[in-house]
Design a protein around this motif. Structure first.
Motif, PDB file in Angstrom:
ATOM      1  N   THR A 159     114.078  99.563  -9.976  1.00 48.36           N
ATOM      2  CA  THR A 159     113.983 101.015 -10.101  1.00 48.36           C
ATOM      3  C   THR A 159     113.541 101.411 -11.492  1.00 48.36           C
ATOM      4  O   THR A 159     113.791 100.705 -12.469  1.00 48.36           O
ATOM      5  CB  THR A 159     115.335 101.711  -9.845  1.00 48.36           C
ATOM      6  OG1 THR A 159     116.249 101.310 -10.866  1.00 48.36           O
ATOM      7  CG2 THR A 159     115.888 101.404  -8.493  1.00 48.36           C
ATOM      8  N   ASP A 213     114.862 103.872 -12.929  1.00 46.92           N
ATOM      9  CA  ASP A 213     116.041 104.375 -13.634  1.00 46.92           C
ATOM     10  C   ASP A 213     117.015 103.272 -14.032  1.00 46.92           C
ATOM     11  O   ASP A 213     118.173 103.526 -14.327  1.00 46.92           O
ATOM     12  CB  ASP A 213     116.736 105.485 -12.847  1.00 46.92           C
ATOM     13  CG  ASP A 213     117.344 105.034 -11.532  1.00 46.92           C
ATOM     14  OD1 ASP A 213     117.046 103.912 -11.075  1.00 46.92           O
ATOM     15  OD2 ASP A 213     118.128 105.805 -10.945  1.00 46.92           O
ATOM     16  N   ARG A 271     120.406 105.714  -0.620  1.00 44.33           N
ATOM     17  CA  ARG A 271     120.582 104.940  -1.852  1.00 44.33           C
ATOM     18  C   ARG A 271     120.715 103.447  -1.543  1.00 44.33           C
ATOM     19  O   ARG A 271     121.245 103.072  -0.512  1.00 44.33           O
ATOM     20  CB  ARG A 271     121.804 105.444  -2.612  1.00 44.33           C
ATOM     21  CG  ARG A 271     121.703 106.951  -2.940  1.00 44.33           C
ATOM     22  CD  ARG A 271     122.932 107.492  -3.635  1.00 44.33           C
ATOM     23  NE  ARG A 271     122.955 107.254  -5.060  1.00 44.33           N
ATOM     24  CZ  ARG A 271     122.150 107.825  -5.956  1.00 44.33           C
ATOM     25  NH1 ARG A 271     121.223 108.663  -5.561  1.00 44.33           N
ATOM     26  NH2 ARG A 271     122.266 107.555  -7.229  1.00 44.33           N
ATOM     27  N   HIS A 293     121.462 103.648  -6.289  1.00 44.41           N
ATOM     28  CA  HIS A 293     120.263 104.267  -6.851  1.00 44.41           C
ATOM     29  C   HIS A 293     119.367 104.749  -5.716  1.00 44.41           C
ATOM     30  O   HIS A 293     119.326 104.130  -4.649  1.00 44.41           O
ATOM     31  CB  HIS A 293     119.512 103.271  -7.737  1.00 44.41           C
ATOM     32  CG  HIS A 293     120.332 102.803  -8.900  1.00 44.41           C
ATOM     33  ND1 HIS A 293     120.233 103.363 -10.144  1.00 44.41           N
ATOM     34  CD2 HIS A 293     121.286 101.851  -8.995  1.00 44.41           C
ATOM     35  CE1 HIS A 293     121.087 102.762 -10.967  1.00 44.41           C
ATOM     36  NE2 HIS A 293     121.740 101.833 -10.279  1.00 44.41           N
TER      37      HIS A 293
END
Length: 133
Positions: free
Chosen positions: A68, A70, A113, A117
């Motif tokens: 990801t 993030d 998710r 995430h």
């Protein structure tokens, strides 16, 4: 499986050895994937794309990764139901959970998710030094 069986504690500053003892890697999510790929160093979620190729999520094979933007990465373990997009993965989770095995759907299932995430933020990666066979 070595780190999962050893339940290596999560840390962004600690290091643990690989199964052959020849290398050490940071004991966070990207260090775990670096170890699984037997990379020359511990990469970060930002630098893993520099040593891998983006692939289609439907082409995931054991040992590939879902990364990801993030800051989290999981190691793809296997398909449970490829047609439905259900798979299992292994990851160095967080300081409370450490090494974990999980299952989810590529779309993140009911909560959208994967490993906490947003599923839409994951990109499938294959290590550039992967050898098939």
């Amino acid at each position: 499986m070595n780190w999962l069986n050893r339940d290596i504690p999560y840390s962004q500053s600690a290091y643990a050895s690989d199964p052959d003892g020849g290398h050490t890697y940071r004991t966070d999510c990207s260090g775990f994937v670096s170890m699984a790929w037997h990379a020359s160093t511990s990469y970060t979620t930002a630098s893993l794309p520099s040593v891998s190729t983006t692939i289609s999520k439907s082409d995931l094979q054991p040992g590939d990764a879902l990364n990801t933007s993030d800051g989290h990465v999981v190691l793809f373990e296997k398909w449970i139901d490829k047609g439905a997009g259900k798979f299992s993965y292994i990851h160095e989770s967080n300081p409370n959970d450490d090494m974990m095995r999980g299952q989810d759907y590529l779309n993140g299932g009911s909560d959208g998710r994967i490993a906490g995430h947003a599923a839409s933020g994951y990109v499938a990666l294959r290590y550039d030094k992967t050898v098939n066979g």
